[in-house]
Design an enzyme around this catalytic site. Structure first.
Site, PDB file in Angstrom:
ATOM      1  N   ASP A 411      32.788 -29.935  10.826  1.00 17.01           N
ATOM      2  CA  ASP A 411      32.963 -31.037  11.763  1.00 17.01           C
ATOM      3  C   ASP A 411      33.987 -30.730  12.857  1.00 17.01           C
ATOM      4  O   ASP A 411      34.833 -29.844  12.718  1.00 17.01           O
ATOM      5  CB  ASP A 411      33.418 -32.275  10.988  1.00 17.01           C
ATOM      6  CG  ASP A 411      32.975 -33.576  11.638  1.00 17.01           C
ATOM      7  OD1 ASP A 411      32.544 -33.554  12.809  1.00 17.01           O
ATOM      8  OD2 ASP A 411      33.052 -34.613  10.962  1.00 17.01           O
ATOM      9  N   GLU A 466      26.564 -43.378  12.134  1.00 16.15           N
ATOM     10  CA  GLU A 466      27.999 -43.490  11.836  1.00 16.15           C
ATOM     11  C   GLU A 466      28.767 -44.192  12.955  1.00 16.15           C
ATOM     12  O   GLU A 466      29.906 -44.629  12.751  1.00 16.15           O
ATOM     13  CB  GLU A 466      28.601 -42.109  11.596  1.00 16.15           C
ATOM     14  CG  GLU A 466      28.676 -41.236  12.820  1.00 16.15           C
ATOM     15  CD  GLU A 466      29.420 -39.926  12.562  1.00 16.15           C
ATOM     16  OE1 GLU A 466      30.382 -39.663  13.284  1.00 16.15           O
ATOM     17  OE2 GLU A 466      29.036 -39.176  11.645  1.00 16.15           O
TER      18      GLU A 466
END
Length: 658
Positions: A411, A466
């Site tokens: 990420d 998200e």
């Protein structure tokens, strides 16, 4: 010979020389697609110019390409030494077939060799045009810049994901902008870009492929109804900026330093005359390097249960422990995954004692016990990491493999300069060495690495579920036509709490998705990813078992894809086959209160009867988005049926032999 005769001969020589230069300067070459509908006209003068036509329509006019090296400008005053046109036909069998088990690549290739040790190649397919530079130089090349200048003959409509900085996670919403209003001073856009020509429904999808050792391309306006490429400079020095990023302290005045003997990324235009072709296209695959891994038997695409979105918070009479990021909760997720045949669980931030140290697990989680427990249930474990932690601990791939980890989710890269592009490739290569798959989050869009290293199962690079209130149906409906049309995307679907946008109000642990329940379920059919997540709480999946049984039987790889009805930004209906089962997914935006779309089922085998189990918007879904109806009915290839959807609605079905 008299002086007068010599003078005449000199004048004639000059005239012949000038004429030769003029002919050279205005040399024209035509390249057609195999079906002859698409044509690129190339003109060599002060630059390498090209026009692109589809049928009788001129779609792009007087575009040009150029590459600025430190000691040479490729494409400036080009001197053509030779050119040839050849036909290339290839059958590609992708390791991770997101659309088709087999893809036919058929194109006409133009190779133009120029003085200065470089070539330019154009490929003409029946669904698009691509070009690239190829250099044959002894020493390394320093690329100062590259010009991809696109000019539109008329005012078009562009779908842009705009950013003000090269430091971006590619998570901006699509904006619709008239091309003559896209000015230099406006924000640039990431790729891919979709252009609606408004000419007989012709559309142009712009992106790149075979990206390696080179920065990602962005586009900005030209102030003259066009677009031009722009690239991040190569970073040279870094400073600490926490556990998730680095500060660039110094950058070069060039975009890439690379080998002198290489091919550069393909710049491509998918050209379509119906919007379903955008969904069906495989241009990135056709233009990218093939798989380099000898052993691919261990690469297992699949579904994953994910705890972050629902804050690891199962509840109810069967949850006799304090829920959270702890051993008991993760075992509960593993049990859930095992019951429904879900391949993996993803352990997001919190599995390690700190994000800096990937070798010391959080003692309340006990990763080693979870890997052991998961193995006993045939459920693999995927671990989340920041990219910087991976970079500082590049031996973790070996360690994780020894632990029994199946994959890693990386990420916060949020950059796409040459250094970072190379980082992706280093990660993919090292992960493959130890039989680990990779999901890139906080990432740029796919551009071919996943073809060369098929253990790269997905990328984010979009505002997915998200984002909560930042993830809305009018944007989601564009993904199959733009972002997902260039490669896999990690959207994280599966919300079991559903709300219409005008009444949306939700946050973790009780997150919700905008749009109807059937809309969310359709995403598992429509959205393509080698690692497809179930984002919601196992408690809610248990309480909606009929929905869960459906989405956990939807494959993540496919044998065949057919777009049945599609209008970009409005609605789509797509059928996909795996073996002898067909799945149908449909979704729409919120423009209309209801939509009725007729499809025919002629893709089914003639003479056979099938059972179709469908999930459709309920009568009150336009207001109460969780309202849906499950239906079972008999269908066959001769039948036409109507897909009914409410605003921001959907439809999902499985069709199988009776």
């Amino acid at each position: 010979m008299s002086g007068k005769m010599k003078l005449l001969l000199n004048v004639l020589s000059v005239f012949v020389a000038v004429t030769a230069v003029h002919v050279q300067a205005q040399k024209k070459i035509e390249l057609f697609s195999p079906g002859k509908e698409i044509k690129v006209n190339i003109t060599l003068s002060d630059k390498i110019y090209y026009d692109i036509s589809y049928g009788n329509e001129l779609l792009l006019q007087h575009c040009y390409l150029q590459m600025d090296l430190e000691k040479q400008i490729l494409g400036s005053k080009p001197e053509l030494l030779s050119h040839k046109i050849s036909r290339l036909t290839e059958e590609i069998k992708p390791v991770v077939p997101l659309k088709y088990l087999s893809v036919k690549s058929d194109c006409n290739l133009l190779q133009m060799k120029f003085r200065g040790n470089y070539s330019v190649e154009f490929k003409a397919f029946d669904d698009g045009i691509a070009y690239r530079f190829v250099t044959d130089m002894k020493n390394e090349s320093i690329v100062k810049g590259e010009d991809m200048v696109i000019r539109f003959p008329e005012n078009y409509l562009a779908y842009l994901s705009q950013t003000s900085s090269f430091k971006t996670s590619y998570e901006h919403h699509y904006k619709r902008l008239e091309t003559n209003a896209f000015h230099v001073k406006k924000e640039m856009t990431t790729l891919p870009v979709l252009i609606d020509t408004r000419k007989q429904n012709y559309k142009i999808l712009i992106s790149e492929a075979d990206l390696s050792d080179y920065p990602c391309m962005f586009l900005k306006g030209t102030n003259n109804n066009g677009m031009q490429s722009v690239f991040p400079n190569c970073p040279l020095e870094f400073g600490d900026d926490g556990d998730r990023s680095q500060k660039i302290l110094k950058e070069a005045d060039y975009i890439a330093k690379t080998t002198g003997k290489r091919s550069y990324p393909w710049r491509y235009f998918v050209l379509t005359k119906n919007d379903g072709q955008l969904i069906e296209n495989e241009m990135t695959l056709k233009l990218s390097s093939r798989n380099v891994l000898d052993d691919i038997s261990w690469i297992k695409p699949g579904l994953a249960s994910w705890e972050w979105w629902n804050e690891a918070s199962p509840y109810g009479p069967d949850v006799n422990f304090v829920a959270g990021f702890n051993l008991e909760t993760y075992k509960y997720y593993i049990d859930f995954a095992a019951k429904f045949g879900i391949d993996y669980i993803i352990m997001d931030e919190g599995w390690a004692k700190t994000t800096f140290d990937p070798y010391t697990p959080n003692p309340t989680v006990d990763v080693h016990e979870l890997i052991r427990y998961g193995k006993s249930k045939n459920v693999g474990v995927v671990l989340w990491l920041t990219w910087l932690t991976v970079e500082k601990n590049f031996d973790l791939f070996k360690t994780f493999s020894e632990w029994g980890v199946k994959g890693i989710k990386i990420d916060f890269m949020d950059r796409s300069d040459q250094w970072m592009v190379n980082y992706y490739e280093r990660v993919a290569k090292e992960a493959a060495k130890y039989h680990l798959f990779v999901d890139f989050h906080g990432s740029f869009k796919p551009a071919g690495l996943e073809c060369m290293y098929p253990n790269v199962l997905s990328y984010e690079g979009l505002p997915g579920l998200e984002q909560g209130g930042g993830c809305f149906p009018d944007n989601n409906i564009l993904f199959p036509f733009i972002r997902n049309a260039v490669g896999p995307m990690d959207f994280t679907p599966g919300a079991m709490i559903n709300m219409q946008p005008d009444v949306y109000s939700a946050r973790r642990p009780n997150n919700a998705g905008m749009g109807t329940r059937a809309n969310q379920m359709a995403m598992f059919v429509l959205y393509e990813s080698g690692l497809q997540m179930l984002a919601d709480n196992p408690t809610l999946y248990y309480r909606n078992e009929d929905c869960t049984r459906f989405i956990t039987q939807v494959p993540v790889t496919w044998d065949e894809t057919k777009a049945l009805q599609a209008v970009a930004g409005e609605y789509l209906v797509v059928a996909k086959r795996k073996g002898d089962k067909w799945f149908v997914g449909a979704m729409c935006n919120g423009k209309e209160t209801t939509r009725d779309i007729e499809i025919d089922l002629s893709f089914l085998t003639s003479g056979k009867n099938y059972e179709m189990t469908s999930f459709e918007d309920g009568i009150n879904a336009g207001k109460q988005a969780m309202d849906y109806r499950r239906k079972v009915q008999e269908v066959n290839s001769a039948r036409k049926m109507t897909v009914h959807m409410v605003r921001n609605g959907g439809f999902a079905a499985v069709i199988q032999s009776r």
